[in-house]
Design an enzyme around this catalytic site. Structure first.
Site, mmCIF file in Angstrom:
data_model
loop_
_atom_site.group_PDB
_atom_site.id
_atom_site.type_symbol
_atom_site.label_atom_id
_atom_site.label_comp_id
_atom_site.label_asym_id
_atom_site.label_seq_id
_atom_site.Cartn_x
_atom_site.Cartn_y
_atom_site.Cartn_z
ATOM 1 N N VAL A 72 0.813 -1.218 0.000
ATOM 2 C CA VAL A 72 0.000 0.000 0.000
ATOM 3 C C VAL A 72 0.845 1.266 0.000
ATOM 4 C CG1 VAL A 72 -1.965 -1.116 1.103
ATOM 5 C CG2 VAL A 72 -0.228 0.001 2.529
ATOM 6 N N TYR B 46 5.870 7.056 14.006
ATOM 7 C CA TYR B 46 4.581 6.375 13.977
ATOM 8 C C TYR B 46 3.519 7.211 14.681
ATOM 9 C CZ TYR B 46 1.088 2.818 15.299
ATOM 10 O OH TYR B 46 -0.063 2.117 15.503
ATOM 11 N N ALA C 48 3.500 10.421 15.220
ATOM 12 C CA ALA C 48 3.228 11.621 14.426
ATOM 13 C C ALA C 48 2.334 11.299 13.231
ATOM 14 C CB ALA C 48 4.537 12.242 13.959
ATOM 15 N N ALA C 49 2.585 10.148 12.600
ATOM 16 C CA ALA C 49 1.770 9.754 11.446
ATOM 17 C C ALA C 49 0.329 9.468 11.859
ATOM 18 C CB ALA C 49 2.380 8.525 10.770
#
Length: 262
Positions: free
Chosen positions: A59, A151, A153-154
């Site tokens: 993805v 991670y 922050a995402a």
């Protein structure tokens, strides 16, 4: 007959863990379910003799996202629900993590769901006229995430993205997120240092257990159902009450004669 019986669902990362549980739940409701992952799994989500369709795809790559959309439409003629579940991150020291590592984590957990949502939105509008998108976020996106800073922050960005897309794409496309708490999946033993570590964590949580894939699946079924027709841009916390602050944990350990602060 279930309201999902004639609907088509894509679950990214749906071959194991939370994604597997989500896919199985929609199969149980009679939906046509497609899952994608980077490698062919040994088994696929199934229910009562019906299995999810598998599409091999990374993805993080736009052309492979399009491949998933195209095959789903070719085989079923429609797309009704997208669950952006694929994600995750290994531990990494923020001071020394490479630029490439951080970019890959952010691409998997934020950019990929954005691109998949864009393509799904187009497909939903063309085939069914409406649809539902659910982004699987994390408590790491709403509290500090030491050891997995990129991670966290995402996932924070994913929650904000959910709100923005809900405003841009309404009224025909609803977009929501689920803030998943601590989950017990196949990878949990390694992440939380075995069953004893899991038991220690569960003991301090309000519901005295970690979350399970079926807990997230139930939330997905609700948010994509007619019962949630006026819910869009929401962030549903599935955390079992949340993680208690450190002073509460230490106080309880002291009361139980298990003060480990020294």
């Amino acid at each position: 007959m279930s309201e999902f019986a004639k609907k088509t669902i894509i679950v990214t990362g749906g071959t194991r863990g939370i994604g597997h549980g989500i896919a199985s739940a929609f199969l149980q409701e009679g939906a046509r379910v497609y899952v994608c992952g980077r490698s062919q799994p040994d088994t696929l989500p199934e229910w009562n003799g019906r299995s999810a369709g598998f599409i091999q795809a990374d993805v993080r790559k736009e052309e492979q996202i399009q491949l998933v959309i195209d095959r789903t439409l070719a085989e079923t003629g429609r797309l009704d629900i997208l669950i952006n579940n694929a994600g995750g991150s290994p531990e990494a020291d923020a001071a020394t993590a490479s630029t490439g590592f951080s970019e890959a984590i952010i691409r998997l957990n934020l950019i990929a769901p954005l691109i998949f949502s864009q393509k799904a939105c187009e497909a939903m509008r063309k085939t069914g006229g409406c649809g539902s998108i659910i982004n699987i976020a994390s408590v790491s996106g709403v509290r500090p995430s030491p050891g997995t800073a990129a991670y966290g922050a995402a996932k924070a960005g994913l929650i904000n993205l959910t709100q923005s897309l809900a405003q841009e794409w309404g009224p025909d496309i609803r977009v929501n997120s689920i803030i998943a708490g601590l989950m017990q999946t196949e990878a949990a033993d390694d992440h939380y240092e075995g069953s004893s570590g899991l038991q220690k964590i569960a003991a301090v949580l309000p519901l005295k257990r970690l979350g399970r894939p079926e807990d997230i699946a139930a939330a997905c079924l609700f948010l994509s159902s007619d019962a949630a027709a006026y819910i869009s841009g929401a962030s549903l916390e599935v955390t079992g009450g949340g993680e208690p602050p450190v002073h509460r944990v230490l106080a309880e350990q002291t009361r139980n004669g298990k003060d480990t602060s020294q």
